[in-house]
Structures are given as C-alpha cells and as structure tokens.
Design a protein around this motif. Structure first.
Motif, short mmCIF file in Angstrom:
data_model
loop_
_atom_site.label_atom_id
_atom_site.label_comp_id
_atom_site.label_asym_id
_atom_site.label_seq_id
_atom_site.Cartn_x
_atom_site.Cartn_y
_atom_site.Cartn_z
N LEU A 1 0.88 -2.00 -0.14
CA LEU A 1 -0.10 -0.61 -0.21
C LEU A 1 0.96 1.30 0.35
N ASP A 2 0.77 2.41 -1.10
CA ASP A 2 0.91 2.97 -1.40
C ASP A 2 0.02 3.95 -0.09
N LEU A 3 1.63 5.08 0.63
CA LEU A 3 0.11 6.02 1.20
C LEU A 3 0.06 7.61 0.05
N GLY A 4 1.18 7.51 -0.69
CA GLY A 4 0.20 8.61 -1.59
C GLY A 4 -0.71 8.32 -3.08
N LEU A 5 -1.65 7.73 -2.27
CA LEU A 5 -2.77 7.36 -3.41
C LEU A 5 -2.90 8.49 -3.99
N PRO A 6 -4.01 8.98 -5.12
CA PRO A 6 -4.64 9.82 -5.58
C PRO A 6 -5.85 9.32 -4.92
N GLN A 7 -7.20 9.90 -5.49
CA GLN A 7 -8.41 10.13 -4.72
C GLN A 7 -8.79 9.96 -3.47
N ARG A 8 -7.73 8.80 -2.77
CA ARG A 8 -7.55 8.75 -1.16
C ARG A 8 -6.62 8.13 -0.45
N ASP A 9 -6.21 8.69 0.41
CA ASP A 9 -4.64 8.61 0.42
C ASP A 9 -4.52 7.13 1.13
N GLY A 10 -3.35 6.23 1.25
CA GLY A 10 -3.38 4.97 1.97
C GLY A 10 -3.55 4.83 3.50
N LEU A 11 -2.79 6.01 3.76
CA LEU A 11 -3.45 6.10 5.77
C LEU A 11 -4.69 5.92 6.08
N THR A 12 -5.65 6.65 5.01
CA THR A 12 -6.83 6.46 5.17
C THR A 12 -7.21 5.33 4.57
N SER B 1 7.35 10.11 11.92
CA SER B 1 5.90 9.94 12.51
C SER B 1 5.34 9.12 11.74
N GLU B 2 4.95 9.94 10.51
CA GLU B 2 4.29 9.44 9.26
C GLU B 2 4.38 7.45 9.42
N LYS B 3 5.73 7.14 9.89
CA LYS B 3 5.68 4.94 9.32
C LYS B 3 5.36 5.05 10.73
N VAL B 4 5.26 5.84 11.86
CA VAL B 4 4.37 5.42 13.40
C VAL B 4 3.35 5.06 13.15
N ASP B 5 2.55 6.66 12.46
CA ASP B 5 0.96 6.37 12.13
C ASP B 5 0.67 5.42 11.58
N GLY B 6 1.02 4.82 10.35
CA GLY B 6 0.81 3.35 9.65
C GLY B 6 0.79 3.13 10.52
N LEU B 7 1.89 2.55 11.28
CA LEU B 7 2.02 0.92 11.84
C LEU B 7 1.39 1.34 13.06
N ASP C 1 2.27 -3.48 8.58
CA ASP C 1 3.11 -4.48 9.65
C ASP C 1 4.16 -4.14 9.50
N ASP C 2 4.38 -3.87 8.03
CA ASP C 2 5.47 -3.12 7.58
C ASP C 2 5.89 -2.15 6.68
N TYR C 3 7.09 -1.92 6.41
CA TYR C 3 6.95 -0.37 5.54
C TYR C 3 8.42 -0.59 4.42
N LEU C 4 7.92 0.22 4.58
CA LEU C 4 9.79 0.83 3.67
C LEU C 4 9.52 2.07 2.60
N THR C 5 10.26 2.76 2.80
CA THR C 5 10.55 4.27 2.16
C THR C 5 11.13 4.25 0.43
N LYS C 6 10.60 4.18 -0.21
CA LYS C 6 11.26 5.22 -1.15
C LYS C 6 11.86 6.01 -1.72
N PRO C 7 12.81 6.12 -2.67
CA PRO C 7 13.45 4.70 -2.99
C PRO C 7 13.69 3.17 -1.95
N PHE C 8 13.43 2.23 -3.01
CA PHE C 8 13.56 0.92 -2.60
C PHE C 8 14.25 0.43 -3.93
#
Length: 220
Positions: free
Chosen positions: A50-61, A85-91, A96-103
């Motif tokens: 799940l990308d957090l920066g999705l259009p129409q509805r963001d990934g965290l929502t 802090s955004e990584k913490v918000d997501g977790l 369950d896990d995250y990767l920061t772009k670029p990866f």
C-alpha cells in the motif's frame, strides 16, 4: 499466493508485479485509494502493498477504513515520506511493515515472502515432506535433491498448500489465491493441477478429502 499492489506509479507497480510473479505470487494492481479500498474489501488477498500517497483517497485513510471494517490482511506500506512520525502513524493504524522510497525491489520481494510466511505461522522458507522440498525464496521444488520443473500455477497451488499445511483447503479457496482479479476462475481446474503435482512429485504428498478439498500433512 495472491496480493494487491496499491500504487499509482504504473511503471513501479508493474516492476513489482513482474518480480513477484517470478516467485509464483499473483498480483492485482490498484492505482488509486478508492479502487484499492474496494478490492481489499471484496476480494481475498494474502497481503497488500500500500502506497501512502495514493490519489483520490490516501493510503493511511484506506488502511484505517480496512481495520475498522475488520479487514485483517497483512499490509506493507510504501512511502516517499521520510518522516518517522508518519511511519509510526502507519504502523499504529494497522500496517505490518513499511519501506521508504526509493527501495530495492528484491528487498520488497523478500519482505513480502517473509510476511506471507509469518501470516501462515512459518518462520523458515523451506517446506519439506518426505523427499519433496519447496523453497519459497525462489519457488524451486526438488525431489530427492533433484529440481523438478513445474508450471507457475502448479507452483502456486503447491505453495499455498505448503504454507497452510495440516489444514484442509477447498478448491474454491485455492482458486481465490492463485488467479488474478480479472481471470476466469474455475475451481474444477484445481483438480487438474493437483493431479499434475502428484504425477511429478508423488501421490503421497497431497491428500484429498473427497468433496471438501486438499491437505499436505506434515508431522509437527
């Protein structure tokens, strides 16, 4: 195994899908948050990227909505945002896990495989019954140490049954986890794949419970 890639970068999404398909992991692609939310709420997935920066509805929502509705699929977050802090918000929202772009895509692929194993209750990437060994890291299957050539769909069926060993798996469940969203799913073809696997790997590997499904039994 079947996953959802929620990523609006078409090139990146296809690159991820291509790498995962080499491991016989089937992937659907959603390019905005609305589509991603709908797919995971109406389809069966083993994992979502799940990308957090999705259009129409963001990934965290989207993630918060899934968890509020009881959608408990494992989620690996992709984000171009380097804020801790955004990584913490997501977790905290249920990722369950995250990767920061670029990866590096091989790292993402390894994380996906590890998350799928953990979800199924397995720590090791090797699955063995008798003289048959399945390596989930590269989808290689051996009998008595000799590599066996399997089709992608045969590997998908074998992988799912090994990951869920000692549990009865119906044809319908297998169909849900080896075909893409727009594929014509026919649970009757599952019997064909199972018969091919028996011919190549031996009749003792996969047991049939008539009218209910299949199981690979491994002594615990």
């Amino acid at each position: 195994m079947r996953i959802l890639i929620a990523e609006d970068d078409r090139v990146l999404a296809q690159q991820i899908k291509d790498v995962l398909s080499a491991n016989s992991i089937v992937a659907d692609i959603a390019q905005d948050g609305v589509e991603a939310q709908f797919r995971a709420e109406t389809e069966t997935y083993d994992l979502v990227i799940l990308d957090l920066g999705l259009p129409q509805r963001d990934g965290l929502t989207v993630l918060k909505s899934w968890r509020a509705k009881g959608v408990d699929v494992p989620v690996l977050i992709l984000t171009a945002r380097d804020s801790w802090s955004e990584k913490v918000d997501g977790l905290d929202a249920g990722a369950d896990d995250y990767l920061t772009k670029p990866f590096h895509i091989p790292e993402l692929s390894a994380r996906v495989r590890a998350m799928i194993r953990r979800r199924a209750g397995h720590a090791k990437p090797l699955f063995t019954k008798g003289n048959v060994c399945f390596d989930s890291r590269n989808s290689q299957v051996t009998v008595d140490g000799m590599p066996i050539n399997l089709t992608a769909q045969e590997v998908s069926v074998l992988s799912y049954l090994f990951h869920h060993n000692n549990r009865l798996v119906s044809r319908a469940e297998l169909s849900d986890h080896i075909y893409e969203y727009d594929h014509d799913r026919d649970s009757n073809t599952i019997a064909v794949f199972v018969n091919r696997l028996r011919n190549k790997l031996g009749n003792a590997l996969i047991e049939t419970v008539r009218g209910r499904g299949y199981v690979i039994k491994i002594p615990e």
